[in-house]
Design a protein around this motif. Sequence first.
Motif, PDB file in Angstrom:
ATOM      1  N   ALA A  17      -3.504   3.577 -10.045  1.00 55.49           N
ATOM      2  CA  ALA A  17      -3.908   4.288  -8.829  1.00 55.49           C
ATOM      3  C   ALA A  17      -2.701   4.669  -8.003  1.00 55.49           C
ATOM      4  O   ALA A  17      -2.613   5.778  -7.467  1.00 55.49           O
ATOM      5  CB  ALA A  17      -4.870   3.427  -8.014  1.00 55.49           C
ATOM      6  N   GLN A  18      -1.731   3.748  -7.862  1.00 62.31           N
ATOM      7  CA  GLN A  18      -0.539   4.053  -7.087  1.00 62.31           C
ATOM      8  C   GLN A  18       0.288   5.157  -7.740  1.00 62.31           C
ATOM      9  O   GLN A  18       0.888   5.974  -7.048  1.00 62.31           O
ATOM     10  CB  GLN A  18       0.331   2.799  -6.925  1.00 62.31           C
ATOM     11  N   ALA A  19       0.338   5.178  -9.059  1.00 65.42           N
ATOM     12  CA  ALA A  19       1.183   6.132  -9.763  1.00 65.42           C
ATOM     13  C   ALA A  19       0.725   7.573  -9.550  1.00 65.42           C
ATOM     14  O   ALA A  19       1.488   8.503  -9.760  1.00 65.42           O
ATOM     15  CB  ALA A  19       1.202   5.801 -11.259  1.00 65.42           C
ATOM     16  N   THR A  20      -0.536   7.759  -9.148  1.00 67.39           N
ATOM     17  CA  THR A  20      -1.036   9.124  -8.971  1.00 67.39           C
ATOM     18  C   THR A  20      -0.563   9.750  -7.668  1.00 67.39           C
ATOM     19  O   THR A  20      -0.690  10.953  -7.482  1.00 67.39           O
ATOM     20  CB  THR A  20      -2.573   9.135  -9.004  1.00 67.39           C
ATOM     21  N   VAL A  21      -0.043   8.957  -6.736  1.00 69.46           N
ATOM     22  CA  VAL A  21       0.410   9.460  -5.441  1.00 69.46           C
ATOM     23  C   VAL A  21       1.858   9.036  -5.226  1.00 69.46           C
ATOM     24  O   VAL A  21       2.181   7.859  -5.238  1.00 69.46           O
ATOM     25  CB  VAL A  21      -0.471   8.931  -4.291  1.00 69.46           C
ATOM     26  N   ASP A  22       2.733  10.032  -5.044  1.00 68.33           N
ATOM     27  CA  ASP A  22       4.140   9.723  -4.778  1.00 68.33           C
ATOM     28  C   ASP A  22       4.334   9.193  -3.372  1.00 68.33           C
ATOM     29  O   ASP A  22       5.057   8.223  -3.150  1.00 68.33           O
ATOM     30  CB  ASP A  22       5.007  10.979  -4.961  1.00 68.33           C
ATOM     31  N   LEU A  23       3.693   9.849  -2.411  1.00 69.96           N
ATOM     32  CA  LEU A  23       3.982   9.563  -1.009  1.00 69.96           C
ATOM     33  C   LEU A  23       2.704   9.596  -0.180  1.00 69.96           C
ATOM     34  O   LEU A  23       1.938  10.543  -0.241  1.00 69.96           O
ATOM     35  CB  LEU A  23       4.963  10.607  -0.463  1.00 69.96           C
ATOM     36  N   SER A  24       2.525   8.536   0.602  1.00 75.10           N
ATOM     37  CA  SER A  24       1.451   8.500   1.596  1.00 75.10           C
ATOM     38  C   SER A  24       2.087   8.632   2.977  1.00 75.10           C
ATOM     39  O   SER A  24       2.992   7.869   3.317  1.00 75.10           O
ATOM     40  CB  SER A  24       0.673   7.180   1.510  1.00 75.10           C
ATOM     41  N   VAL A  25       1.620   9.585   3.757  1.00 75.50           N
ATOM     42  CA  VAL A  25       2.140   9.797   5.105  1.00 75.50           C
ATOM     43  C   VAL A  25       1.097   9.307   6.105  1.00 75.50           C
ATOM     44  O   VAL A  25      -0.063   9.743   6.066  1.00 75.50           O
ATOM     45  CB  VAL A  25       2.456  11.277   5.366  1.00 75.50           C
ATOM     46  N   ILE A  26       1.504   8.387   6.973  1.00 69.93           N
ATOM     47  CA  ILE A  26       0.616   7.822   7.978  1.00 69.93           C
ATOM     48  C   ILE A  26       1.035   8.369   9.350  1.00 69.93           C
ATOM     49  O   ILE A  26       2.182   8.198   9.761  1.00 69.93           O
ATOM     50  CB  ILE A  26       0.678   6.283   8.003  1.00 69.93           C
ATOM     51  N   ILE A  27       0.117   9.015  10.035  1.00 70.11           N
ATOM     52  CA  ILE A  27       0.375   9.544  11.374  1.00 70.11           C
ATOM     53  C   ILE A  27      -0.603   8.886  12.337  1.00 70.11           C
ATOM     54  O   ILE A  27      -1.824   9.051  12.205  1.00 70.11           O
ATOM     55  CB  ILE A  27       0.210  11.076  11.422  1.00 70.11           C
ATOM     56  N   VAL A  28      -0.093   8.129  13.287  1.00 65.02           N
ATOM     57  CA  VAL A  28      -0.922   7.537  14.334  1.00 65.02           C
ATOM     58  C   VAL A  28      -0.877   8.472  15.538  1.00 65.02           C
ATOM     59  O   VAL A  28       0.195   8.748  16.079  1.00 65.02           O
ATOM     60  CB  VAL A  28      -0.437   6.120  14.708  1.00 65.02           C
ATOM     61  N   ASN A  29      -2.035   8.934  15.949  1.00 64.59           N
ATOM     62  CA  ASN A  29      -2.116   9.979  16.973  1.00 64.59           C
ATOM     63  C   ASN A  29      -2.880   9.507  18.196  1.00 64.59           C
ATOM     64  O   ASN A  29      -3.897   8.818  18.096  1.00 64.59           O
ATOM     65  CB  ASN A  29      -2.836  11.209  16.386  1.00 64.59           C
ATOM     66  N   TRP A  30      -2.358   9.888  19.357  1.00 65.16           N
ATOM     67  CA  TRP A  30      -3.089   9.715  20.608  1.00 65.16           C
ATOM     68  C   TRP A  30      -2.805  10.906  21.508  1.00 65.16           C
ATOM     69  O   TRP A  30      -1.714  11.074  22.023  1.00 65.16           O
ATOM     70  CB  TRP A  30      -2.694   8.416  21.313  1.00 65.16           C
ATOM     71  N   ASN A  31      -3.790  11.790  21.613  1.00 66.40           N
ATOM     72  CA  ASN A  31      -3.695  12.947  22.515  1.00 66.40           C
ATOM     73  C   ASN A  31      -2.453  13.807  22.270  1.00 66.40           C
ATOM     74  O   ASN A  31      -1.829  14.283  23.216  1.00 66.40           O
ATOM     75  CB  ASN A  31      -3.720  12.485  23.975  1.00 66.40           C
ATOM     76  N   ALA A  32      -2.117  14.015  21.014  1.00 65.51           N
ATOM     77  CA  ALA A  32      -0.927  14.808  20.690  1.00 65.51           C
ATOM     78  C   ALA A  32      -1.297  16.130  20.024  1.00 65.51           C
ATOM     79  O   ALA A  32      -0.549  16.646  19.189  1.00 65.51           O
ATOM     80  CB  ALA A  32       0.007  14.011  19.791  1.00 65.51           C
ATOM     81  N   ALA A  33      -2.430  16.698  20.413  1.00 71.17           N
ATOM     82  CA  ALA A  33      -2.878  17.951  19.801  1.00 71.17           C
ATOM     83  C   ALA A  33      -1.855  19.064  19.957  1.00 71.17           C
ATOM     84  O   ALA A  33      -1.745  19.941  19.089  1.00 71.17           O
ATOM     85  CB  ALA A  33      -4.220  18.380  20.396  1.00 71.17           C
ATOM     86  N   ALA A  34      -1.104  19.048  21.035  1.00 68.70           N
ATOM     87  CA  ALA A  34      -0.122  20.109  21.261  1.00 68.70           C
ATOM     88  C   ALA A  34       1.005  20.070  20.235  1.00 68.70           C
ATOM     89  O   ALA A  34       1.673  21.084  19.999  1.00 68.70           O
ATOM     90  CB  ALA A  34       0.465  19.986  22.673  1.00 68.70           C
ATOM     91  N   TYR A  35       1.233  18.911  19.623  1.00 66.64           N
ATOM     92  CA  TYR A  35       2.342  18.744  18.687  1.00 66.64           C
ATOM     93  C   TYR A  35       1.881  18.719  17.226  1.00 66.64           C
ATOM     94  O   TYR A  35       2.682  18.986  16.317  1.00 66.64           O
ATOM     95  CB  TYR A  35       3.078  17.440  18.979  1.00 66.64           C
ATOM     96  N   LEU A  36       0.629  18.382  16.986  1.00 67.40           N
ATOM     97  CA  LEU A  36       0.164  18.163  15.615  1.00 67.40           C
ATOM     98  C   LEU A  36       0.341  19.364  14.687  1.00 67.40           C
ATOM     99  O   LEU A  36       0.761  19.184  13.533  1.00 67.40           O
ATOM    100  CB  LEU A  36      -1.297  17.715  15.623  1.00 67.40           C
ATOM    101  N   PRO A  37       0.025  20.596  15.097  1.00 59.56           N
ATOM    102  CA  PRO A  37       0.190  21.710  14.156  1.00 59.56           C
ATOM    103  C   PRO A  37       1.617  21.846  13.635  1.00 59.56           C
ATOM    104  O   PRO A  37       1.821  22.036  12.427  1.00 59.56           O
ATOM    105  CB  PRO A  37      -0.232  22.931  14.979  1.00 59.56           C
ATOM    106  N   ALA A  38       2.608  21.739  14.504  1.00 53.85           N
ATOM    107  CA  ALA A  38       3.996  21.848  14.050  1.00 53.85           C
ATOM    108  C   ALA A  38       4.354  20.693  13.123  1.00 53.85           C
ATOM    109  O   ALA A  38       5.052  20.880  12.115  1.00 53.85           O
ATOM    110  CB  ALA A  38       4.946  21.877  15.252  1.00 53.85           C
ATOM    111  N   ALA A  39       3.873  19.497  13.434  1.00 52.55           N
ATOM    112  CA  ALA A  39       4.168  18.341  12.592  1.00 52.55           C
ATOM    113  C   ALA A  39       3.549  18.506  11.209  1.00 52.55           C
ATOM    114  O   ALA A  39       4.217  18.312  10.182  1.00 52.55           O
ATOM    115  CB  ALA A  39       3.661  17.061  13.259  1.00 52.55           C
ATOM    116  N   LEU A  40       2.274  18.865  11.162  1.00 52.79           N
ATOM    117  CA  LEU A  40       1.587  18.978   9.876  1.00 52.79           C
ATOM    118  C   LEU A  40       2.078  20.178   9.074  1.00 52.79           C
ATOM    119  O   LEU A  40       2.220  20.098   7.847  1.00 52.79           O
ATOM    120  CB  LEU A  40       0.079  19.056  10.105  1.00 52.79           C
ATOM    121  N   ASP A  41       2.346  21.288   9.741  1.00 48.43           N
ATOM    122  CA  ASP A  41       2.870  22.462   9.028  1.00 48.43           C
ATOM    123  C   ASP A  41       4.218  22.153   8.390  1.00 48.43           C
ATOM    124  O   ASP A  41       4.481  22.523   7.237  1.00 48.43           O
ATOM    125  CB  ASP A  41       3.004  23.646   9.985  1.00 48.43           C
ATOM    126  N   SER A  42       5.094  21.481   9.137  1.00 45.66           N
ATOM    127  CA  SER A  42       6.410  21.152   8.573  1.00 45.66           C
ATOM    128  C   SER A  42       6.287  20.143   7.449  1.00 45.66           C
ATOM    129  O   SER A  42       7.026  20.204   6.453  1.00 45.66           O
ATOM    130  CB  SER A  42       7.332  20.622   9.670  1.00 45.66           C
TER     131      SER A  42
END
Length: 343
Positions: A17-42
């Motif tokens: 199961a682990q071998a199927t995913v190289d990288l897991s990205v964890i983003i903890v968010n609190w009221n950061a909608a203004a920043y999320l699009p740039a973060a996720l797009d990049s």
Amino acid sequence: MPAVETHPTPLLLNEAAQATVDLSVIIVNWNAAAYLPAALDSLLAAQGDLAMEIVLVDNASSDDSLALVRERYPQVQIIANEVNRGFAAGNNQGIRQARGRYILLLNPDTELPPHALMDMLAFMGAHLQVGVAGPRLQGAKGKVQGGAAGYDPSLATMFNFATFLYRLFPHRFKGLWLPRSLYESDDPIPVDWVSGACMLLRRSALDAAGPMNERYFMYSEDVELCRRIREAGYGVICLPAIHVTHHIGGSSRQLGPEFYAHNIDSLDLDLRTRYNAAQVALMHTIAAFGYLLRMLFYQVHYWRHRQPIFLELRDLWAACLKTSLVRAVKPARVVRPLAGGKE
């Protein structure tokens, strides 16, 4: 209970199961909608050929963070908390769901350059004893952020930080933060910790050290985790050649400068696990002197330039000064989950 918008994933993953995913990205968010699009797009632009999953843990945001992600980024797995559980607990939720061989803890107010993920993973693949790596964090105009990496809080590092010795003589005196001058080289730098704003973890190192300590609501949890990873026999490295933009405080600064004083509370929790009360009081007093110098520095800058940012920085260090003097005599309390995402 948090609402999980994804297919169930076993907490204990087998190697296949682990071998199927190289990288897991964890983003903890609190009221950061203004920043999320740039973060996720990049982040998606930097994915390349990686098998990558993104887990967003939302800590009871009151803005349109969740609606935005659901509409524009359907590939992102969402864990929606009913209360603000804090940074450490939120990351642990994401880590339990993650399937990657590597785990990247990433703030919602960051932006990655296109090569960042591949370069960081290549470094980790070539250095098997490194358990944690972090980039150079910088502001939107390219200025290095001091708290991107550094050394364990101690009497020596706090004195060197307070008196600026770590900046005046960077190759001789270690401070809490890595001095900006050391980022001028592209060579990897062994450190004690890197910031949880962008922290790449080897899963085996995380398994050996255990999850983040949830006694820390926000701040110092990255320092404490890196310490346990080093105790497990792995190295911690800062990679100054990789530049990640961090719009620092995208969530926390919403509550004003007093919220930054929580950094001191978390530092106090950490110090009291390793030093007696008299030693902690001395370290807080020394640190308070350094905060006073910085507060006065930005006050003078404001008088000279009349720019609001200097008032914000003055107030930030003033809050740290006040809290540090209190913590010299009164221990911090452990912060519990916050209803509705508010303190």
